[in-house]
Design a protein around this motif. Structure first.
Motif, mmCIF file in Angstrom:
data_model
loop_
_atom_site.group_PDB
_atom_site.id
_atom_site.type_symbol
_atom_site.label_atom_id
_atom_site.label_comp_id
_atom_site.label_asym_id
_atom_site.label_seq_id
_atom_site.Cartn_x
_atom_site.Cartn_y
_atom_site.Cartn_z
ATOM 1 N N HIS A 18 0.825 -1.207 0.000
ATOM 2 C CA HIS A 18 0.000 0.000 0.000
ATOM 3 C C HIS A 18 0.864 1.265 0.000
ATOM 4 C CE1 HIS A 18 -4.035 -1.643 0.115
ATOM 5 N NE2 HIS A 18 -3.579 -2.576 0.928
ATOM 6 N N GLN A 19 1.986 1.239 0.709
ATOM 7 C CA GLN A 19 2.906 2.377 0.704
ATOM 8 C C GLN A 19 3.471 2.593 -0.705
ATOM 9 O OE1 GLN A 19 3.681 4.750 2.923
ATOM 10 N NE2 GLN A 19 4.986 5.660 1.354
ATOM 11 N N LEU A 20 3.880 1.497 -1.349
ATOM 12 C CA LEU A 20 4.418 1.604 -2.711
ATOM 13 C C LEU A 20 3.358 2.121 -3.682
ATOM 14 C CD1 LEU A 20 6.543 -1.668 -2.818
ATOM 15 C CD2 LEU A 20 7.390 0.701 -2.664
ATOM 16 N N LYS A 21 2.108 1.706 -3.480
ATOM 17 C CA LYS A 21 1.020 2.179 -4.331
ATOM 18 C C LYS A 21 0.819 3.685 -4.148
ATOM 19 C CE LYS A 21 -3.556 0.863 -5.866
ATOM 20 N NZ LYS A 21 -4.599 -0.147 -5.747
ATOM 21 N N ARG A 22 0.875 4.158 -2.891
ATOM 22 C CA ARG A 22 0.754 5.603 -2.622
ATOM 23 C C ARG A 22 1.885 6.376 -3.290
ATOM 24 N NH1 ARG A 22 -0.928 3.599 2.376
ATOM 25 N NH2 ARG A 22 1.136 3.795 3.306
ATOM 26 N N GLU A 23 3.027 5.735 -3.468
ATOM 27 C CA GLU A 23 4.173 6.382 -4.117
ATOM 28 C C GLU A 23 4.094 6.309 -5.643
ATOM 29 O OE1 GLU A 23 7.591 4.461 -2.435
ATOM 30 O OE2 GLU A 23 7.148 5.187 -0.408
ATOM 31 N N GLY A 24 2.996 5.722 -6.144
ATOM 32 C CA GLY A 24 2.799 5.682 -7.585
ATOM 33 C C GLY A 24 3.202 4.389 -8.264
ATOM 34 N N ARG A 25 3.640 3.408 -7.512
ATOM 35 C CA ARG A 25 4.033 2.122 -8.106
ATOM 36 C C ARG A 25 2.794 1.311 -8.486
ATOM 37 N NH1 ARG A 25 9.245 0.609 -6.054
ATOM 38 N NH2 ARG A 25 9.055 -1.245 -7.345
ATOM 39 N N SER A 26 2.911 0.507 -9.511
ATOM 40 C CA SER A 26 1.827 -0.391 -9.919
ATOM 41 C C SER A 26 1.923 -1.661 -9.069
ATOM 42 C CB SER A 26 1.968 -0.737 -11.403
ATOM 43 O OG SER A 26 0.988 -1.686 -11.760
ATOM 44 N N ILE A 27 0.869 -1.965 -8.349
ATOM 45 C CA ILE A 27 0.889 -3.092 -7.405
ATOM 46 C C ILE A 27 -0.235 -4.069 -7.723
ATOM 47 C CG2 ILE A 27 0.638 -3.746 -4.967
ATOM 48 C CD1 ILE A 27 3.214 -2.165 -5.533
ATOM 49 N N ILE A 28 0.078 -5.329 -7.749
ATOM 50 C CA ILE A 28 -0.931 -6.388 -7.824
ATOM 51 C C ILE A 28 -0.927 -7.065 -6.462
ATOM 52 C CG2 ILE A 28 -1.603 -8.566 -8.896
ATOM 53 C CD1 ILE A 28 -0.120 -7.597 -11.427
ATOM 54 N N HIS A 29 -2.030 -6.958 -5.742
ATOM 55 C CA HIS A 29 -2.107 -7.513 -4.388
ATOM 56 C C HIS A 29 -2.344 -9.017 -4.436
ATOM 57 C CE1 HIS A 29 -2.019 -3.761 -2.146
ATOM 58 N NE2 HIS A 29 -2.673 -3.247 -3.169
ATOM 59 N N MET A 30 -1.385 -9.765 -3.888
ATOM 60 C CA MET A 30 -1.497 -11.214 -3.795
ATOM 61 C C MET A 30 -1.084 -11.686 -2.405
ATOM 62 S SD MET A 30 -0.056 -12.120 -7.626
ATOM 63 C CE MET A 30 0.354 -13.763 -7.182
ATOM 64 N N GLU A 31 -1.073 -10.769 -1.435
ATOM 65 C CA GLU A 31 -0.549 -11.109 -0.116
ATOM 66 C C GLU A 31 -1.549 -11.839 0.766
ATOM 67 O OE1 GLU A 31 -1.550 -6.609 0.052
ATOM 68 O OE2 GLU A 31 -0.981 -8.086 -1.429
ATOM 69 N N PHE A 32 -2.829 -11.785 0.441
ATOM 70 C CA PHE A 32 -3.832 -12.471 1.249
ATOM 71 C C PHE A 32 -4.585 -13.474 0.384
ATOM 72 C CE2 PHE A 32 -3.653 -8.221 3.357
ATOM 73 C CZ PHE A 32 -3.097 -8.651 4.546
ATOM 74 N N GLY A 33 -5.060 -14.532 0.988
ATOM 75 C CA GLY A 33 -5.850 -15.526 0.269
ATOM 76 C C GLY A 33 -7.321 -15.168 0.297
ATOM 77 N N GLN A 34 -7.652 -14.048 -0.278
ATOM 78 C CA GLN A 34 -9.039 -13.621 -0.287
ATOM 79 C C GLN A 34 -9.452 -13.285 -1.709
ATOM 80 O OE1 GLN A 34 -8.627 -10.406 2.485
ATOM 81 N NE2 GLN A 34 -8.303 -8.894 0.913
ATOM 82 N N PRO A 35 -10.756 -13.259 -1.969
ATOM 83 C CA PRO A 35 -11.208 -12.967 -3.340
ATOM 84 C C PRO A 35 -10.781 -11.576 -3.788
ATOM 85 C CG PRO A 35 -13.027 -13.738 -1.952
ATOM 86 C CD PRO A 35 -11.848 -13.520 -1.050
ATOM 87 N N SER A 36 -10.539 -11.443 -5.068
ATOM 88 C CA SER A 36 -10.152 -10.145 -5.610
ATOM 89 C C SER A 36 -11.358 -9.374 -6.121
ATOM 90 C CB SER A 36 -9.134 -10.334 -6.741
ATOM 91 O OG SER A 36 -9.710 -11.125 -7.763
ATOM 92 N N THR A 37 -12.535 -9.988 -6.031
ATOM 93 C CA THR A 37 -13.767 -9.321 -6.455
ATOM 94 C C THR A 37 -14.709 -9.230 -5.265
ATOM 95 O OG1 THR A 37 -14.777 -11.408 -7.102
ATOM 96 C CG2 THR A 37 -13.559 -10.233 -8.802
ATOM 97 N N GLY A 38 -15.637 -8.338 -5.355
ATOM 98 C CA GLY A 38 -16.635 -8.201 -4.302
ATOM 99 C C GLY A 38 -17.655 -9.334 -4.351
ATOM 100 N N ALA A 39 -18.528 -9.328 -3.367
ATOM 101 C CA ALA A 39 -19.600 -10.324 -3.323
ATOM 102 C C ALA A 39 -20.584 -10.046 -4.458
ATOM 103 C CB ALA A 39 -20.306 -10.255 -1.975
ATOM 104 N N PRO A 40 -21.257 -11.089 -4.957
ATOM 105 C CA PRO A 40 -22.268 -10.874 -6.005
ATOM 106 C C PRO A 40 -23.378 -9.946 -5.497
ATOM 107 C CG PRO A 40 -21.787 -13.216 -5.713
ATOM 108 C CD PRO A 40 -21.097 -12.487 -4.601
ATOM 109 N N SER A 41 -23.918 -9.141 -6.382
ATOM 110 C CA SER A 41 -24.940 -8.167 -5.988
ATOM 111 C C SER A 41 -26.153 -8.845 -5.362
ATOM 112 C CB SER A 41 -25.352 -7.302 -7.174
ATOM 113 O OG SER A 41 -25.861 -8.118 -8.214
ATOM 114 N N THR A 42 -26.504 -10.040 -5.817
ATOM 115 C CA THR A 42 -27.658 -10.748 -5.227
ATOM 116 C C THR A 42 -27.376 -11.136 -3.781
ATOM 117 O OG1 THR A 42 -26.840 -12.808 -6.191
ATOM 118 C CG2 THR A 42 -28.546 -11.636 -7.423
ATOM 119 N N ALA A 43 -26.134 -11.509 -3.485
ATOM 120 C CA ALA A 43 -25.767 -11.854 -2.105
ATOM 121 C C ALA A 43 -25.794 -10.607 -1.219
ATOM 122 C CB ALA A 43 -24.394 -12.512 -2.069
ATOM 123 N N ILE A 44 -25.315 -9.497 -1.749
ATOM 124 C CA ILE A 44 -25.317 -8.245 -0.979
ATOM 125 C C ILE A 44 -26.756 -7.815 -0.701
ATOM 126 C CG2 ILE A 44 -24.747 -5.788 -1.073
ATOM 127 C CD1 ILE A 44 -22.195 -6.639 -2.638
#
Length: 157
Positions: A18-44
């Motif tokens: 997140h610090q590198l992203k604030r500095e303008g670097r392009s970051i692909i977050h892969m540090e956590f085993g969580q979905p990269s998309t939000g919950a489906p709208s029907t579930a929400i």
């Protein structure tokens, strides 16, 4: 015991990313085993309906258990009694629940390496011993019969 549980390095990696992203670097977050998309709208929408109309309290959902059982029947042609399904608030509590019900303190539990660090840490926190099997590229990062045989020999020695 505290010294046997490794720090959860993903938090520090995330902070750095997140610090590198604030500095303008392009970051692909892969540090956590969580979905990269939000919950489906029907579930929400369904969650909003329940949260807006029910005080909740301790939560149990026979309807969700029945739907999960139906999913196993439809997808895998396996009959699962909904009463055998346990609902948790995520994978980490499910991991603790599964390990605590399947093993005893002092037991040795096999995991693959590389693998999710939480497996080792959770096992140690529950006073169990993680035994890791190397599962690298040469076995397509999967446990193989050869690896199991090596492990059995190692445990006997």
């Amino acid at each position: 015991m505290r010294s046997t549980v490794e720090p959860f390095h993903a938090i520090a990696i995330s902070q750095l990313a997140h610090q590198l992203k604030r500095e303008g670097r392009s970051i692909i977050h892969m540090e956590f085993g969580q979905p990269s998309t939000g919950a489906p709208s029907t579930a929400i929408a369904a969650a909003h309906r329940v949260l807006d109309s029910d005080a909740m309290g301790y939560w149990e959902s026979p309807a969700l258990k029945a739907r999960i059982a139906r999913h196993y029947a439809d997808r895998y042609d396996v009959a699962v009694d909904p009463e055998r399904i346990l609902l948790t608030c995520g994978a980490s509590p499910a991991l603790v629940l599964g390990l605590a019900t399947a093993f005893m303190p002092g037991d040795r539990v096999v995991t693959a390496r590389p693998g999710y660090v939480a497996y080792r840490n959770t096992l140690r926190a529950l006073h169990m011993e993680p035994v890791e099997i190397d599962c690298g590229a040469e076995v397509r990062f999967q446990m193989s019969r050869m690896r199991w045989r090596q492990l059995i020999r190692r445990l006997r020695d």
